[in-house]
Scaffold this active site. Structure first.
Site, PDB file in Angstrom:
ATOM      1  N   ASP A 253      -5.800   2.294  -1.343  1.00  0.00           N
ATOM      2  CA  ASP A 253      -4.449   2.295  -1.917  1.00  0.00           C
ATOM      3  C   ASP A 253      -3.768   0.953  -1.725  1.00  0.00           C
ATOM      4  O   ASP A 253      -2.544   0.868  -1.765  1.00  0.00           O
ATOM      5  CB  ASP A 253      -3.619   3.419  -1.277  1.00  0.00           C
ATOM      6  CG  ASP A 253      -3.434   3.216   0.224  1.00  0.00           C
ATOM      7  OD1 ASP A 253      -4.359   2.655   0.864  1.00  0.00           O
ATOM      8  OD2 ASP A 253      -2.375   3.584   0.748  1.00  0.00           O
TER       9      ASP A 253
ATOM     10  N   ASP B 210       0.856  -1.192   0.000  1.00  0.00           N
ATOM     11  CA  ASP B 210       0.000   0.000   0.000  1.00  0.00           C
ATOM     12  C   ASP B 210       0.885   1.232   0.000  1.00  0.00           C
ATOM     13  O   ASP B 210       2.088   1.164   0.296  1.00  0.00           O
ATOM     14  CB  ASP B 210      -1.004  -0.005   1.148  1.00  0.00           C
ATOM     15  CG  ASP B 210      -0.348  -0.011   2.510  1.00  0.00           C
ATOM     16  OD1 ASP B 210       0.846   0.313   2.614  1.00  0.00           O
ATOM     17  OD2 ASP B 210      -1.019  -0.353   3.492  1.00  0.00           O
ATOM     18  N   LEU B 211       0.294   2.332  -0.420  1.00  0.00           N
ATOM     19  CA  LEU B 211       1.061   3.575  -0.569  1.00  0.00           C
ATOM     20  C   LEU B 211       1.257   4.238   0.787  1.00  0.00           C
ATOM     21  O   LEU B 211       0.343   4.289   1.615  1.00  0.00           O
ATOM     22  CB  LEU B 211       0.324   4.520  -1.511  1.00  0.00           C
ATOM     23  CG  LEU B 211      -0.004   3.963  -2.916  1.00  0.00           C
ATOM     24  CD1 LEU B 211      -0.743   5.015  -3.735  1.00  0.00           C
ATOM     25  CD2 LEU B 211       1.251   3.492  -3.620  1.00  0.00           C
TER      26      LEU B 211
END
Length: 546
Positions: free
Chosen positions: A455, A412-413
Site C-alpha cells: 500500500d 501509505d494507507l
C-alpha cells in the site's frame, strides 16, 4: 525550251541570230528575244559592230579559237558555254548552239542562245545543299544508311561504321538482313516497298557488332520519294534498354514490396502509392493520389516530431523514425518509416520517397514488455524503476537549469493490513486500484504516480514553485481518500499518512529526497496518521543514512 537537271527545271526563251564568220564577225541579223539582254534588235545591230563585243572578255579568245576550230573541222554544229554582258552590264551565263551555213563564198553561223544563268545558280545552290547534307550526315553521332528495295546497303555514314565495327565497303557488300538478329528479320518484307510514298516507321531491333556482341538499336526509316529504296537513322539504345530493364525490375520490386511506398512531389502531394500502401491504409490509389500524407496522420503524433521530420528532409537529409497512423476506417497502427528527398539535375528537391513497414504487432509487444518492466501490473501505475528514472532525470535538469523545484510525496494507507487480512487479497487489490485512480485525479498529467509495493505510493511533482503548492496536493489527496469506497457489498472509509520532501529546498539528490520523504512519512504516522508532514532538519537524519 526547258532545261532540267537533278530535280531542277529552268525555263528560258532562246535568242536566235546569224553572224558572218569573217575576221571581224559582224552580226547580220537578230531573229527574236534579244530584249532578254536589254537590247532591241535594231540597237543590238547598230551599237554592237561585232558579236564578240557582248562576250565577256575572259571568254572571247577561247570562243574565237573554238569557233575557228569547229569550222576548220567542217563540223555541221557545235555547242559553247560562256558568259555575255547585257546592255546594263550584268553578266549572264549562256549556252550557244551554232550551225554552219555557206551561202555563196561566205561562211555564216546561225546561233541559238539559251540563258542558263538561273539554272547555273540553282545548280550551285543544289551542290552546296548536297555538300551541307553530306557534311551533316557524316558528322552526326547517329548512324545513317541508305538501302535499295531489296534492302541492300548503298550508303552508310561514319557513325554507323563505328557503331557496327564494319568499314563502309564491308557494309555495302551485304543486305541489312545480314546484320539483324533473326527474330527481327520478319519486319523487312517486300510489303514495305508497297506501302506508299513517304512511308515512315520505327522499330527497336537487335543487331550484331562485328565482334559478335549484340546491340540494341532504334531504326527510324522513311521511303524515298522515287520509290527506289529507304533511308534510315540508327540510334544505339543499348544503355537505354539496360536502364529500362533495371527500371522494370525496380518497378516490379516496388509493386510487390512488403513495405508501403509513397512518392510525393516537393510540396507533399501524393503522386504514387504501391499496392502494399493500399492494403495497410485501406485507401485506394484514386483516393490517395492528389492528397497529402495527412490522410493517415493522427493528432497523437507530437508536433515536434513533424517539425523535426520536415526540417530534416527539406535540408536534403534522410529521416528515420516511428509514426502513429490511422487507416481509412479509423484503426490505428504503427509504422517504421524512412523518408528520402530526391534531387533533380539542378540539385534541387523534386520529390520525396517514403518507405514504411507496419510494426503494430512489434510495437504492441514492446509496449507490453515495457509495461511489465516499468509499470505496476495491478494498478498500471509507474513502478519503482520508472519512478527512479524520472526522478533522476528531474534532479539532473534541476542541477543544470536551476528552475522551479520538484516535490516528492510518499504515502501509505492507514491500517491497510487489517483490511487485507479481514476481507481478503482480492478485495484489497480492488481497493488499491480505486486508490490509484483517485491519486491520478489529484495531480497533473506531467506528474508521476507510482506504486512501490503493498500500500506504499510515491508521487513525483514537477515544476514546484513553493511548499504551499505541494501542500495543496497533499490536502487534496487526504480529502479524496476520505470519501467512501464501495467494493462489492462493502463500503470503506480509509485514510493515509503523507511525507513530503522538496528539491532544492531540502536536497538535490534523488536518494536523499526519497529518504527525507520517508522520514517525513514516519513523522506523519507518529503524529496520529491521516495527515501530512514536510521534512525538516529536526528529524533524526545524518549524511551516513543517505
Amino acid at each position: 525550251m526547258g532545261l532540267s537537271g537533278k530535280g531542277l527545271t529552268i525555263q528560258s526563251q532562246p535568242i536566235c541570230f546569224t553572224w558572218r564568220f569573217e575576221a571581224e564577225w559582224p552580226v547580220l541579223s537578230v531573229t527574236k528575244n534579244i530584249d532578254q539582254f536589254g537590247y532591241t534588235a535594231a540597237s543590238f545591230q547598230s551599237k554592237l559592230h561585232l558579236f564578240t563585243d557582248i562576250i565577256h572578255p575572259d571568254d572571247r579568245e577561247r570562243i574565237a579559237a573554238e569557233s575557228r576550230a569547229f569550222l576548220t573541222a567542217n563540223t555541221e554544229s557545235f555547242q559553247q558555254d560562256y558568259s555575255i554582258i547585257t546592255h546594263s552590264g550584268e553578266i549572264r551565263d549562256v549556252c550557244v548552239y551554232s550551225g554552219v551555213l555557206k551561202p555563196g563564198d561566205h561562211t555564216v553561223l546561225y546561233s541559238i542562245v539559251h540563258d542558263k544563268t538561273l539554272q547555273r545558280q540553282a545548280e550551285v545552290t543544289l551542290v552546296k545543299s548536297e555538300q551541307q547534307f553530306r557534311t551533316a550526315i557524316e558528322t552526326t553521332s547517329e548512324g545513317f544508311l541508305i538501302v535499295d528495295n531489296n534492302f541492300n546497303i548503298t550508303f552508310a555514314n561514319h557513325a554507323l561504321c563505328q557503331l557496327t565495327g564494319y568499314e563502309l565497303r564491308e557494309l555495302k557488300a551485304h543486305s541489312v538482313l545480314d546484320y539483324i538478329n533473326s527474330e527481327f528479320k520478319h519486319i523487312f518484307t517486300p510489303a514495305l516497298n508497297r506501302q506508299g510514298v513517304q512511308q515512315y516507321w520505327r522499330e527497336d531491333l537487335i543487331i550484331r557488332h562485328k565482334n559478335g556482341l549484340s546491340l540494341n538499336v532504334r531504326l527510324t526509316a522513311t521511303a524515298m520519294n522515287d520509290g527506289t529504296g529507304f533511308f534510315a537513322f540508327i540510334s544505339n539504345i543499348t544503355d537505354h534498354k539496360k536502364t529500362e530493364v533495371q527500371l522494370q525490375k525496380l518497378s516490379r520490386a516496388v509493386e510487390h514490396s512488403a513495405s508501403s511506398i509513397m512518392i510525393t512531389d516537393k510540396h507533399g502531394i501524393i503522386e504514387y502509392i504501391n499496392p502494399r500502401f493500399c492494403e495497410v491504409t485501406g485507401y485506394s490509389e484514386s483516393e490517395a493520389i492528389g492528397q497529402t500524407p495527412s490522410i493517415i496522420s493522427t493528432k497523437e503524433t507530437p508536433p515536434a516530431c513533424h517539425e523535426e521530420l520536415w526540417s530534416t528532409i527539406l535540408a536534403g537529409k534522410n529521416w528515420h523514425g516511428e509514426t502513429f497512423n490511422r487507416t481509412k476506417h479509423g484503426a490505428y497502427y504503427w509504422s517504421l518509416m524512412s523518408i528520402s528527398p530526391v534531387m533533380d539535375d539542378r540539385g534541387e528537391i523534386s520529390h520525396f520517397i517514403s518507405v514504411s513497414e507496419d510494426i503494430t504487432t512489434q510495437k504492441d509487444q514492446q509496449i507490453k514488455i515495457e509495461k511489465i518492466a516499468l509499470y505496476d501490473p495491478l494498478t498500471g501505475l509507474a513502478n519503482r524503476r520508472l519512478l527512479y528514472d524520472r526522478l533522476n532525470q528531474s534532479t539532473e535538469i534541476l542541477h543544470r537549469q536551476k528552475d522551479a523545484g520538484i516535490g516528492v510525496i510518499m504515502l501509505d494507507l492507514d491500517h491497510f493490513k487489517t483490511i487485507n487480512d479481514t476481507y481478503g487479497h482480492d478485495i484489497g487489490d480492488e481497493l488499491l486500484k480505486e486508490v490509484s485512480h483517485r491519486l491520478i485525479n489529484c495531480v497533473r498529467s506531467e506528474d508521476t504516480v507510482s506504486r512501490l509495493g503493498g500500500d506504499e505510493f510515491t508521487i513525483l511533482l514537477q515544476d514546484v514553485s513553493a511548499p504551499a503548492a505541494v501542500q495543496l496536493i497533499a490536502q487534496k489527496i487526504l480529502k479524496s481518500l476520505r470519501r467512501g469506497i464501495n467494493i462489492e457489498q462493502y463500503n470503506f472509509h480509509i485514510t493515509c499518512s503523507i511525507g513530503i520532501s522538496i528539491a532544492p529546498l531540502h536536497a538535490y539528490e534523488s536518494k536523499v529526497l526519497l529518504k527525507y520523504a520517508d522520514l517525513a512519512l514516519y513523522k506523519a504516522k507518529n503524529c496520529g496518521r491521516n495527515n501530512f508532514q514536510f521534512f525538516d532538519t529536526s528529524l533524526d537524519v545524518t549524511l551516513s543514512d543517505t
